[in-house]
Design a protein around this motif. Structure first.
Motif, PDB file in Angstrom:
ATOM      1  N   PRO A  74       1.169  -1.397   0.308  1.00 37.05           N
ATOM      2  CA  PRO A  74       0.049  -0.408  -0.252  1.00 37.05           C
ATOM      3  C   PRO A  74       0.444   0.869   0.008  1.00 37.05           C
ATOM      4  CG  PRO A  74      -1.597  -1.378   1.433  1.00 37.05           C
ATOM      5  CD  PRO A  74       0.496  -2.038   1.056  1.00 37.05           C
ATOM      6  N   LEU A  75       1.889   1.069   0.497  1.00 39.25           N
ATOM      7  CA  LEU A  75       2.569   2.690   0.962  1.00 39.25           C
ATOM      8  C   LEU A  75       3.688   2.121  -0.714  1.00 39.25           C
ATOM      9  CD1 LEU A  75       4.619   2.225   4.783  1.00 39.25           C
ATOM     10  CD2 LEU A  75       3.356   3.950   3.920  1.00 39.25           C
ATOM     11  N   ARG A  76       3.383   1.599  -1.009  1.00 44.56           N
ATOM     12  CA  ARG A  76       4.234   1.531  -2.733  1.00 44.56           C
ATOM     13  C   ARG A  76       3.117   2.046  -3.813  1.00 44.56           C
ATOM     14  NH1 ARG A  76       5.733  -3.929  -4.307  1.00 44.56           N
ATOM     15  NH2 ARG A  76       7.794  -3.618  -2.675  1.00 44.56           N
ATOM     16  N   GLY A  77       2.088   1.524  -3.470  1.00 45.65           N
ATOM     17  CA  GLY A  77       0.814   2.137  -4.143  1.00 45.65           C
ATOM     18  C   GLY A  77       1.182   3.890  -4.207  1.00 45.65           C
ATOM     19  N   ILE A  78       0.985   4.416  -3.233  1.00 42.32           N
ATOM     20  CA  ILE A  78       0.357   5.431  -2.714  1.00 42.32           C
ATOM     21  C   ILE A  78       1.395   6.593  -3.138  1.00 42.32           C
ATOM     22  CG2 ILE A  78       0.757   7.618  -1.098  1.00 42.32           C
ATOM     23  CD1 ILE A  78      -0.765   5.425   0.985  1.00 42.32           C
ATOM     24  N   GLY A  94       4.568  20.208  -1.631  1.00 42.26           N
ATOM     25  CA  GLY A  94       3.482  19.512  -0.725  1.00 42.26           C
ATOM     26  C   GLY A  94       3.603  17.852  -1.540  1.00 42.26           C
ATOM     27  N   ALA A  95       3.136  17.923  -2.125  1.00 42.68           N
ATOM     28  CA  ALA A  95       3.218  16.022  -2.241  1.00 42.68           C
ATOM     29  C   ALA A  95       4.406  16.282  -2.714  1.00 42.68           C
ATOM     30  CB  ALA A  95       1.909  16.309  -3.779  1.00 42.68           C
ATOM     31  N   MET A  96       5.456  16.648  -3.060  1.00 40.73           N
ATOM     32  CA  MET A  96       6.632  15.794  -3.753  1.00 40.73           C
ATOM     33  C   MET A  96       7.240  15.645  -1.725  1.00 40.73           C
ATOM     34  SD  MET A  96       6.140  15.105  -6.121  1.00 40.73           S
ATOM     35  CE  MET A  96       7.829  14.071  -7.113  1.00 40.73           C
ATOM     36  N   ALA A  97       7.452  16.260  -1.440  1.00 40.39           N
ATOM     37  CA  ALA A  97       7.610  16.216  -0.330  1.00 40.39           C
ATOM     38  C   ALA A  97       7.239  14.875   0.719  1.00 40.39           C
ATOM     39  CB  ALA A  97       8.010  17.742   0.510  1.00 40.39           C
ATOM     40  N   PHE A  98       5.573  14.649   1.081  1.00 41.58           N
ATOM     41  CA  PHE A  98       4.725  13.697   1.073  1.00 41.58           C
ATOM     42  C   PHE A  98       4.965  12.493   0.440  1.00 41.58           C
ATOM     43  CE2 PHE A  98       1.256  11.030   1.205  1.00 41.58           C
ATOM     44  CZ  PHE A  98       1.340  10.785   2.538  1.00 41.58           C
ATOM     45  N   ARG A  99       6.000  12.261  -0.812  1.00 47.91           N
ATOM     46  CA  ARG A  99       6.321  11.436  -1.062  1.00 47.91           C
ATOM     47  C   ARG A  99       7.485  10.678  -0.922  1.00 47.91           C
ATOM     48  NH1 ARG A  99       9.689   9.968  -5.513  1.00 47.91           N
ATOM     49  NH2 ARG A  99       8.500   7.645  -6.816  1.00 47.91           N
ATOM     50  N   LYS A 100       8.623  11.792  -0.617  1.00 44.30           N
ATOM     51  CA  LYS A 100       9.558  11.142  -0.068  1.00 44.30           C
ATOM     52  C   LYS A 100       9.222  10.913   1.212  1.00 44.30           C
ATOM     53  CE  LYS A 100      14.160  13.272   1.167  1.00 44.30           C
ATOM     54  NZ  LYS A 100      15.425  14.527   1.631  1.00 44.30           N
ATOM     55  N   ARG A 101       8.593  11.145   1.953  1.00 41.55           N
ATOM     56  CA  ARG A 101       8.168  10.855   3.413  1.00 41.55           C
ATOM     57  C   ARG A 101       7.335   9.270   3.004  1.00 41.55           C
ATOM     58  NH1 ARG A 101       5.422  15.319   6.476  1.00 41.55           N
ATOM     59  NH2 ARG A 101       5.184  13.416   8.203  1.00 41.55           N
ATOM     60  N   VAL A 102       6.728   9.416   2.280  1.00 42.58           N
ATOM     61  CA  VAL A 102       6.034   7.806   1.860  1.00 42.58           C
ATOM     62  C   VAL A 102       7.073   6.503   1.700  1.00 42.58           C
ATOM     63  CG1 VAL A 102       4.859   6.597  -0.043  1.00 42.58           C
ATOM     64  CG2 VAL A 102       3.981   8.495   1.219  1.00 42.58           C
ATOM     65  N   LEU A 103       8.412   7.597   0.716  1.00 42.32           N
ATOM     66  CA  LEU A 103       8.717   6.732   0.324  1.00 42.32           C
ATOM     67  C   LEU A 103      10.285   5.936   1.442  1.00 42.32           C
ATOM     68  CD1 LEU A 103      10.849   5.105  -1.575  1.00 42.32           C
ATOM     69  CD2 LEU A 103      12.163   7.079  -2.016  1.00 42.32           C
ATOM     70  N   GLU A 104      10.395   6.683   2.264  1.00 40.90           N
ATOM     71  CA  GLU A 104      11.299   6.243   4.258  1.00 40.90           C
ATOM     72  C   GLU A 104      10.484   5.434   4.104  1.00 40.90           C
ATOM     73  OE1 GLU A 104      11.131  10.252   5.333  1.00 40.90           O
ATOM     74  OE2 GLU A 104      13.162  11.067   3.890  1.00 40.90           O
ATOM     75  N   LEU A 105       9.226   6.087   4.749  1.00 40.54           N
ATOM     76  CA  LEU A 105       8.304   4.476   5.309  1.00 40.54           C
ATOM     77  C   LEU A 105       8.186   3.208   4.992  1.00 40.54           C
ATOM     78  CD1 LEU A 105       5.261   6.635   6.576  1.00 40.54           C
ATOM     79  CD2 LEU A 105       7.143   5.489   7.564  1.00 40.54           C
TER      80      LEU A 105
END
Length: 166
Positions: A74-78, A94-105
């Motif tokens: 699910p994280l990969r999907g997001i 903001g979206a790209m910063a969020f994407r980076k945080r999702v990648l870290e997770l």
């Protein structure tokens, strides 16, 4: 977290950073539905002279199946949905910063999965060179998948084994 899991994670970081490895592994994931962590486990097990039988691969897969399906995928999907295009009128920064945080997770989730997989490493000794053991381990794992491996997949396996043992 275990020393064995840390050793597997360290192996992964070193191998994944080598030229050609990341696209080879991601290609196997995209084309065949392979779990990159299990592909890496096949190689790492070979560095420990461990030949993985079908039951060993099944145990490793069971150890992470729920985590992979309910957390990592699910994280990969997001992350991939944001990469494909930012939904709505959300600011790009903001979206790209969020994407980076999702990648870290997602990466942290992969590390947790590897600790669980490492705990399934069987004892015993494989015969022959570790590179040959890795090829057999990878062949057994790929044979378990729903789609048959093609020429591009065999090239990807060659790239990963060469980077690991070449």
């Amino acid at each position: 977290m275990s020393d064995t899991g840390k050793a597997f994670w360290d192996f992964t970081l070193k191998l994944y950073g080598k030229p050609g490895v990341s696209p080879a592994l991601i290609g196997l994931q995209d084309r065949l539905g392979a779990d990159v962590n299990l592909l890496l486990f096949c190689c790492w097990a070979a560095t420990h002279e461990a030949e993985l039988a079908d039951g060993d691969l099944a145990a490793a897969d069971r150890a992470v199946a729920g985590w992979r399906e309910q957390v990592v995928e699910p994280l990969r999907g997001i992350r991939n949905r944001i990469k494909a295009g930012i939904p709505g009128g959300v600011p790009t920064d903001g979206a790209m910063a969020f994407r980076k945080r999702v990648l870290e997770l997602e990466i942290a989730g992969e590390e947790i999965a590897q600790h669980a997989i490492a705990a399934t490493l069987p004892g015993g000794k494989a015969e022959g060179a570790p590179s040959a053991t890795a090829r057999r381990n990878l062949g057994r794992y790929l044979a378990r998948l729903a789609k048959p491996a093609g020429a591009e997949d065999r090239q990807a396996v060659d790239a990963v084994v060469t980077a690991c043992f070449g």
